[in-house]
Scaffold this motif. Structure first.
Motif, PDB file in Angstrom:
ATOM      1  N   HIS A 145     -14.934 -29.678  19.377  1.00 37.85           N
ATOM      2  CA  HIS A 145     -13.790 -28.985  19.981  1.00 37.85           C
ATOM      3  C   HIS A 145     -13.110 -28.199  18.869  1.00 37.85           C
ATOM      4  CE1 HIS A 145     -10.557 -31.807  18.432  1.00 37.85           C
ATOM      5  NE2 HIS A 145     -11.682 -32.405  18.106  1.00 37.85           N
ATOM      6  N   ARG A 146     -12.029 -27.509  19.175  1.00 36.93           N
ATOM      7  CA  ARG A 146     -11.378 -26.663  18.179  1.00 36.93           C
ATOM      8  C   ARG A 146      -9.868 -26.836  18.217  1.00 36.93           C
ATOM      9  NH1 ARG A 146     -14.705 -20.891  18.264  1.00 36.93           N
ATOM     10  NH2 ARG A 146     -16.768 -21.793  18.592  1.00 36.93           N
ATOM     11  N   LEU A 147      -9.252 -26.496  17.104  1.00 36.94           N
ATOM     12  CA  LEU A 147      -7.804 -26.348  17.017  1.00 36.94           C
ATOM     13  C   LEU A 147      -7.525 -24.908  16.623  1.00 36.94           C
ATOM     14  CD1 LEU A 147      -6.737 -29.500  14.922  1.00 36.94           C
ATOM     15  CD2 LEU A 147      -6.734 -29.255  17.410  1.00 36.94           C
ATOM     16  N   ASP A 148      -6.432 -24.358  17.122  1.00 33.54           N
ATOM     17  CA  ASP A 148      -6.034 -23.021  16.690  1.00 33.54           C
ATOM     18  C   ASP A 148      -5.845 -23.022  15.177  1.00 33.54           C
ATOM     19  OD1 ASP A 148      -6.045 -22.101  19.274  1.00 33.54           O
ATOM     20  OD2 ASP A 148      -3.880 -22.308  19.560  1.00 33.54           O
ATOM     21  N   GLN A 149      -6.045 -21.875  14.567  1.00 34.34           N
ATOM     22  CA  GLN A 149      -5.964 -21.774  13.108  1.00 34.34           C
ATOM     23  C   GLN A 149      -4.649 -22.327  12.566  1.00 34.34           C
ATOM     24  OE1 GLN A 149      -6.586 -17.816  11.595  1.00 34.34           O
ATOM     25  NE2 GLN A 149      -6.534 -18.446   9.454  1.00 34.34           N
ATOM     26  N   TYR A 150      -3.544 -22.034  13.245  1.00 34.10           N
ATOM     27  CA  TYR A 150      -2.241 -22.447  12.726  1.00 34.10           C
ATOM     28  C   TYR A 150      -1.704 -23.705  13.408  1.00 34.10           C
ATOM     29  CZ  TYR A 150      -2.523 -18.207  10.098  1.00 34.10           C
ATOM     30  OH  TYR A 150      -2.951 -17.242   9.213  1.00 34.10           O
ATOM     31  N   THR A 151      -2.591 -24.477  14.017  1.00 40.02           N
ATOM     32  CA  THR A 151      -2.274 -25.819  14.491  1.00 40.02           C
ATOM     33  C   THR A 151      -2.873 -26.800  13.492  1.00 40.02           C
ATOM     34  OG1 THR A 151      -2.232 -25.192  16.832  1.00 40.02           O
ATOM     35  CG2 THR A 151      -2.640 -27.513  16.332  1.00 40.02           C
ATOM     36  N   SER A 152      -2.097 -27.754  13.061  1.00 40.31           N
ATOM     37  CA  SER A 152      -2.575 -28.747  12.096  1.00 40.31           C
ATOM     38  C   SER A 152      -3.079 -29.987  12.838  1.00 40.31           C
ATOM     39  CB  SER A 152      -1.434 -29.143  11.151  1.00 40.31           C
ATOM     40  OG  SER A 152      -0.322 -29.633  11.891  1.00 40.31           O
TER      41      SER A 152
END
Length: 326
Positions: A145-152
């Protein structure tokens, strides 16, 4: 453990251990012995100079009765990436804001996927690769899965195609737990509840459109939330969020639609967007990214079936935001 004898066939342990690792320098094998990576008759041996007869199969690298070695110690392998857990099936990493989850065509910068791959495939990581994966060959982490670039926060990566298939199946069946902490402008209509909308990506695959009813090409988005704290003075709400589905920008756009735009969100928070557009303007609370952190992952191990759960505390910038709001 095998007792020492006076046989003329005795040789130092280092010599026998080196035969198990023909592609590794003897100096490195000696270091592995000293660190307790070799077992003789099931017991750790740490003296490279110990003289023994040919141990045969009784000398192993790694405990012989352990089918799956797991790395369960936190290790920062990059200034912006920490490994919480890793075995031959999966890895759980904690990424800082600003790091991509996976490489994106046409977009520069390192990703969690490439950082982990580079770390494992570095010549210095041969011992780790052997111990976890049983061979020195290259390891290719795969996205789950992925996280947005600016989500930690926490990200799960698969270490082989079969494990990835199992983990993605858990995502599709909504049994893979993913929880987030968000700081939102506004107040929720109720202390807890569920957001249900339909999202549709544009042709570029970047911007989402939100609908209250299904339209052609849309996918249902389901998010559960619970209020953790209200900062009355600033009218900001700290919310714990659990994803049921996991679409691009799902939390950010649904929260905005419910009157809870994420603090610092430059796409879905109009106050932040306007501040960015005004040259020299100060961002609300001085916060420079969307206030969203992936704090919990829970899953069933693809091989053993064991339930695993991982937690990540708020990073420094979100702790700072919380202190300013208080």
């Amino acid at each position: 453990m095998k007792a020492e004898s006076t046989s003329s066939d005795q040789r130092p342990l280092l010599e026998w251990a080196a035969r198990l690792c023909p592609d590794s320098p003897r100096k490195r094998v000696k270091e592995w012995i000293a660190s307790g990576r070799f077992y003789l008759d099931g017991e750790v041996v740490t003296k490279a100079g110990l003289r023994i007869e040919d141990p045969g199969d009784s000398l192993t690298m790694g405990a012989p009765d352990t089918s799956v070695f797991s790395w369960v110690r936190r290790k920062r392998i990059h200034p912006k990436l920490t490994v919480l857990y890793m075995d031959e099936s999966l890895a759980i990493v904690n990424k800082d804001a600003g790091v991509l989850s996976v490489p994106v065509e046409g977009q520069g910068g390192e990703s969690a996927l490439s950082i982990l791959g580079d770390y494992l495939n570095d010549p210095k990581g041969e011992g780790t690769r052997r111990r976890i994966f049983g061979a020195p060959g290259k390891v290719m982490p795969l996205p789950v899965h992925r996280l947005d670039q600016y989500t930690s926060g926490l990200l799960c990566l698969a270490m082989n195609p079969d494990a990835r298939a199992h983990l993605i199946d858990q995502l599709r069946k909504h049994t893979l737990l993913r929880e987030y902490i968000a700081f939102c402008d506004g107040r929720a209509r109720a202390e807890s509840g569920t957001w249900r909308h339909y999202l549709k990506l544009d042709h570029a695959g970047y911007h989402q459109s939100l609908y209250n009813k299904p339209v052609e090409g849309s996918t249902e988005a389901v998010t559960h939330y619970e209020t953790e704290h209200i900062f009355e003075r600033h009218r900001v709400t700290k919310v714990r969020i659990r994803l049921e589905t996991g679409l691009k920008h799902q939390i950010r756009i649904q929260a905005a639609a419910e009157g809870l735009s994420l603090v610092g969100d430059r796409l879905y928070n109009s106050a932040t967007r306007k501040a960015v557009e005004r040259k020299g303007a100060t961002l609300p609370y001085g916060f420079r990214r969307q206030a969203l952190h992936a704090c919990t992952i829970g899953l069933k191990h693809p091989e053993s079936g064991k339930e695993l759960r991982f937690e990540s505390p708020l990073p420094g910038d979100l702790k700072g935001l919380e202190e300013r709001l208080d």
